[in-house]
Write a protein that holds these residues in place. Sequence first.
Motif, PDB file in Angstrom:
ATOM      1  N   GLY A  65      21.092 -40.367  14.068  1.00 41.36           N
ATOM      2  CA  GLY A  65      21.590 -41.706  13.798  1.00 41.36           C
ATOM      3  C   GLY A  65      20.985 -42.323  12.562  1.00 41.36           C
ATOM      4  O   GLY A  65      20.820 -41.670  11.529  1.00 41.36           O
ATOM      5  N   SER A  66      20.618 -43.583  12.683  1.00 38.65           N
ATOM      6  CA  SER A  66      20.086 -44.329  11.538  1.00 38.65           C
ATOM      7  C   SER A  66      18.744 -44.939  11.940  1.00 38.65           C
ATOM      8  O   SER A  66      18.137 -44.531  12.924  1.00 38.65           O
ATOM      9  N   GLY A  67      18.304 -45.926  11.156  1.00 35.68           N
ATOM     10  CA  GLY A  67      17.049 -46.601  11.485  1.00 35.68           C
ATOM     11  C   GLY A  67      15.858 -45.671  11.365  1.00 35.68           C
ATOM     12  O   GLY A  67      15.669 -45.018  10.339  1.00 35.68           O
ATOM     13  N   ASN A  68      15.073 -45.576  12.444  1.00 29.77           N
ATOM     14  CA  ASN A  68      13.842 -44.781  12.375  1.00 29.77           C
ATOM     15  C   ASN A  68      14.036 -43.330  12.824  1.00 29.77           C
ATOM     16  O   ASN A  68      13.061 -42.607  13.010  1.00 29.77           O
ATOM     17  N   HIS A  69      15.262 -42.902  12.994  1.00 29.00           N
ATOM     18  CA  HIS A  69      15.491 -41.515  13.415  1.00 29.00           C
ATOM     19  C   HIS A  69      15.301 -40.555  12.239  1.00 29.00           C
ATOM     20  O   HIS A  69      15.607 -40.880  11.099  1.00 29.00           O
ATOM     21  N   PHE A  70      14.768 -39.374  12.539  1.00 27.70           N
ATOM     22  CA  PHE A  70      14.473 -38.404  11.464  1.00 27.70           C
ATOM     23  C   PHE A  70      14.505 -36.971  11.981  1.00 27.70           C
ATOM     24  O   PHE A  70      14.438 -36.725  13.190  1.00 27.70           O
ATOM     25  N   VAL A  71      14.632 -36.051  11.044  1.00 21.57           N
ATOM     26  CA  VAL A  71      14.373 -34.622  11.292  1.00 21.57           C
ATOM     27  C   VAL A  71      13.489 -34.168  10.141  1.00 21.57           C
ATOM     28  O   VAL A  71      13.775 -34.474   8.980  1.00 21.57           O
ATOM     29  N   GLU A  72      12.393 -33.470  10.458  1.00 19.39           N
ATOM     30  CA  GLU A  72      11.472 -33.096   9.383  1.00 19.39           C
ATOM     31  C   GLU A  72      10.802 -31.744   9.635  1.00 19.39           C
ATOM     32  O   GLU A  72      10.617 -31.322  10.772  1.00 19.39           O
ATOM     33  N   PHE A  73      10.503 -31.082   8.525  1.00 15.04           N
ATOM     34  CA  PHE A  73       9.647 -29.897   8.548  1.00 15.04           C
ATOM     35  C   PHE A  73       8.230 -30.348   8.233  1.00 15.04           C
ATOM     36  O   PHE A  73       8.026 -31.247   7.409  1.00 15.04           O
ATOM     37  N   GLY A  74       7.262 -29.699   8.879  1.00 16.05           N
ATOM     38  CA  GLY A  74       5.881 -30.048   8.591  1.00 16.05           C
ATOM     39  C   GLY A  74       4.936 -28.972   9.088  1.00 16.05           C
ATOM     40  O   GLY A  74       5.359 -27.924   9.592  1.00 16.05           O
ATOM     41  N   THR A  75       3.659 -29.273   8.948  1.00 23.62           N
ATOM     42  CA  THR A  75       2.612 -28.322   9.338  1.00 23.62           C
ATOM     43  C   THR A  75       1.946 -28.775  10.620  1.00 23.62           C
ATOM     44  O   THR A  75       1.405 -29.884  10.685  1.00 23.62           O
ATOM     45  N   ALA A 106       6.604 -26.211  11.652  1.00 23.84           N
ATOM     46  CA  ALA A 106       7.227 -26.823  12.831  1.00 23.84           C
ATOM     47  C   ALA A 106       8.309 -27.810  12.414  1.00 23.84           C
ATOM     48  O   ALA A 106       8.318 -28.308  11.284  1.00 23.84           O
ATOM     49  N   VAL A 107       9.241 -28.038  13.325  1.00 25.75           N
ATOM     50  CA  VAL A 107      10.303 -29.034  13.135  1.00 25.75           C
ATOM     51  C   VAL A 107      10.068 -30.157  14.135  1.00 25.75           C
ATOM     52  O   VAL A 107       9.855 -29.892  15.320  1.00 25.75           O
ATOM     53  N   LEU A 108      10.086 -31.386  13.642  1.00 26.51           N
ATOM     54  CA  LEU A 108       9.940 -32.545  14.524  1.00 26.51           C
ATOM     55  C   LEU A 108      11.159 -33.446  14.339  1.00 26.51           C
ATOM     56  O   LEU A 108      11.576 -33.707  13.204  1.00 26.51           O
ATOM     57  N   SER A 109      11.741 -33.893  15.449  1.00 28.13           N
ATOM     58  CA  SER A 109      12.899 -34.791  15.347  1.00 28.13           C
ATOM     59  C   SER A 109      12.741 -35.998  16.266  1.00 28.13           C
ATOM     60  O   SER A 109      12.091 -35.925  17.307  1.00 28.13           O
ATOM     61  N   HIS A 110      13.333 -37.096  15.836  1.00 26.24           N
ATOM     62  CA  HIS A 110      13.389 -38.351  16.600  1.00 26.24           C
ATOM     63  C   HIS A 110      14.855 -38.743  16.641  1.00 26.24           C
ATOM     64  O   HIS A 110      15.465 -38.937  15.585  1.00 26.24           O
ATOM     65  N   LEU A 132      20.365 -29.040  19.884  1.00 27.33           N
ATOM     66  CA  LEU A 132      21.349 -28.502  18.935  1.00 27.33           C
ATOM     67  C   LEU A 132      20.799 -28.529  17.509  1.00 27.33           C
ATOM     68  O   LEU A 132      20.977 -27.581  16.749  1.00 27.33           O
ATOM     69  N   ILE A 133      20.128 -29.607  17.156  1.00 27.32           N
ATOM     70  CA  ILE A 133      19.549 -29.724  15.810  1.00 27.32           C
ATOM     71  C   ILE A 133      18.514 -28.621  15.598  1.00 27.32           C
ATOM     72  O   ILE A 133      18.522 -27.919  14.575  1.00 27.32           O
ATOM     73  N   HIS A 134      17.637 -28.439  16.583  1.00 25.79           N
ATOM     74  CA  HIS A 134      16.563 -27.451  16.439  1.00 25.79           C
ATOM     75  C   HIS A 134      17.111 -26.030  16.451  1.00 25.79           C
ATOM     76  O   HIS A 134      16.634 -25.168  15.719  1.00 25.79           O
ATOM     77  N   THR A 135      18.120 -25.798  17.282  1.00 27.95           N
ATOM     78  CA  THR A 135      18.713 -24.462  17.359  1.00 27.95           C
ATOM     79  C   THR A 135      19.342 -24.065  16.021  1.00 27.95           C
ATOM     80  O   THR A 135      19.166 -22.945  15.542  1.00 27.95           O
ATOM     81  N   ARG A 136      20.044 -25.006  15.404  1.00 22.87           N
ATOM     82  CA  ARG A 136      20.690 -24.694  14.116  1.00 22.87           C
ATOM     83  C   ARG A 136      19.664 -24.400  13.032  1.00 22.87           C
ATOM     84  O   ARG A 136      19.832 -23.478  12.234  1.00 22.87           O
ATOM     85  N   LEU A 137      18.588 -25.178  12.994  1.00 24.54           N
ATOM     86  CA  LEU A 137      17.563 -24.950  11.968  1.00 24.54           C
ATOM     87  C   LEU A 137      16.838 -23.621  12.203  1.00 24.54           C
ATOM     88  O   LEU A 137      16.590 -22.863  11.266  1.00 24.54           O
ATOM     89  N   ALA A 138      16.514 -23.342  13.472  1.00 26.58           N
ATOM     90  CA  ALA A 138      15.815 -22.085  13.782  1.00 26.58           C
ATOM     91  C   ALA A 138      16.703 -20.883  13.456  1.00 26.58           C
ATOM     92  O   ALA A 138      16.236 -19.883  12.899  1.00 26.58           O
TER      93      ALA A 138
END
Length: 467
Positions: A220-230, A247-251, A313-319
């Motif tokens: 969505g919008s606002g504070n939602h995110f998808v990110e790669f990080g350590t 790792a992948v972190l999503s909100h 679904l988001i994590h599956t597609r990235l992986a």
Amino acid sequence: MNGKHLVKLGLEKKAIALAQTAATQRETAGLTRDDILNELRAVQQNPAAYAAGGVYAPLAAELLAQQATVDARKGSELRAQPLPYPTWGADLIDPGAHRQMDVAMRLPISRAGALMPDAHVGYGLPIGGVLATENAVIPYGVGVDIGCSMMLSILPIQPDALRTDEATTLLLKHTRFGAGVAFEKRDRQDHEVLHESTWQDQPILRHLFDKAATQIGTSGSGNHFVEFGTLTLPTADLGLDPGEYLAVLSHSGSRGFGAQVAGHFTALAERHHPTLAPEAKKLAWLPLDHEDGQAYWQAMNLAGRYALANHHLIHTRLARALNVTPLAQVSNSHNLAWKQTVNGQDLIVHRKGATPATQGQLGLIPGSMADPGYVIRGLGHDAALHSASHGAGRQLGRKAAANTLNKKDVQAYLTQRGVTLIGGGIDEAPQAYKRIQDVIARQTDLVNVIASFQPRVVRMDTGSEDI
DNA sequence: ATGTCC
């Protein structure tokens, strides 16, 4: 028969008129005044017995309606004083959040509550508020984004093995952001949650199914995110050796589906409590032993499952795009209500921006787009109702952030920490949030930190003003 | 949070 006799019975205006009409008919039928007055007293004592039909039915209906109003008012009355509740990190919390929590603790259905160190003002219950109620669920005690949640996937990849430009390309290709965003029919994602029969159980769920089906897998919008990080894991846990991992972190939340469920049931709850004090209007509740409360409970839990499916679904597609299977995953909802035993009583615990933290339970507490997030295990603190903060929490409201922060300072903050940002609005700037380290330090009795996550490439929606 | 009123 005159008005005086009827006033003496304790009847009021509208009821007097109806009683007068009925009495006139009974006089015509040959009854004495005393007989009629006795009949009227019987109607007063048990209006339900006369409501179905007969000469006294209109009066009986009016008396029943009056009684219902009195009962509703009585059942909706706020306590004079709020029940006491503990606060974590009071030095980080503005008075407005406490004022909102005080109102929540005056609701007749409230039994216990707690305020987390990331607390700030929201609609109804403050963000970071935890509220336990008896036989009642408050739609705005859960929030607009029902089932809003976090997910982390730890990948079998060294952090430096994925270049920043590669991460950027992956996020641009495999995530979609924005209010109203949905997939085209041919790109539509599928998940078992869409095949649940639950969607057929209520008109509103049937109505929202198409929206849910086209939006699943989007952010969505606002504070939602998808990110790669350590991810840094100092000691073995999660079935993993200590070390550093990509790792992948999503909100993400329940998108338009959850928002419309929230709106529908908030309006319904307000109709249940027409006499609720204005300051508590956004805390209107639904009784769980009523079909409306049961309907919300069912829809809320569906939105919770839908939001987690969204993450999957988001994590599956990235992986898949990286040609790997995650080594471990952690997820938790932080906008939801749960059935929970509190001091031996079966209650409904609302967490509106609070992480469930029962003993040993895994959870995720993100910082900001450029600050670390943490993998935690709960310590099951009873007075916190087994909860913790859901993030750093806002220090500046969206407007205040847009007015006081500038792009240059935000860019400097990102550069210092080696963070690449795709999208993102000035109102989501790291400086708009409390320092996550401070927030974590205020809740060492609520959670143990087991790993930290430093964001590297972050995607968010494009805000009203880009950074 | 959501195309900000199904």
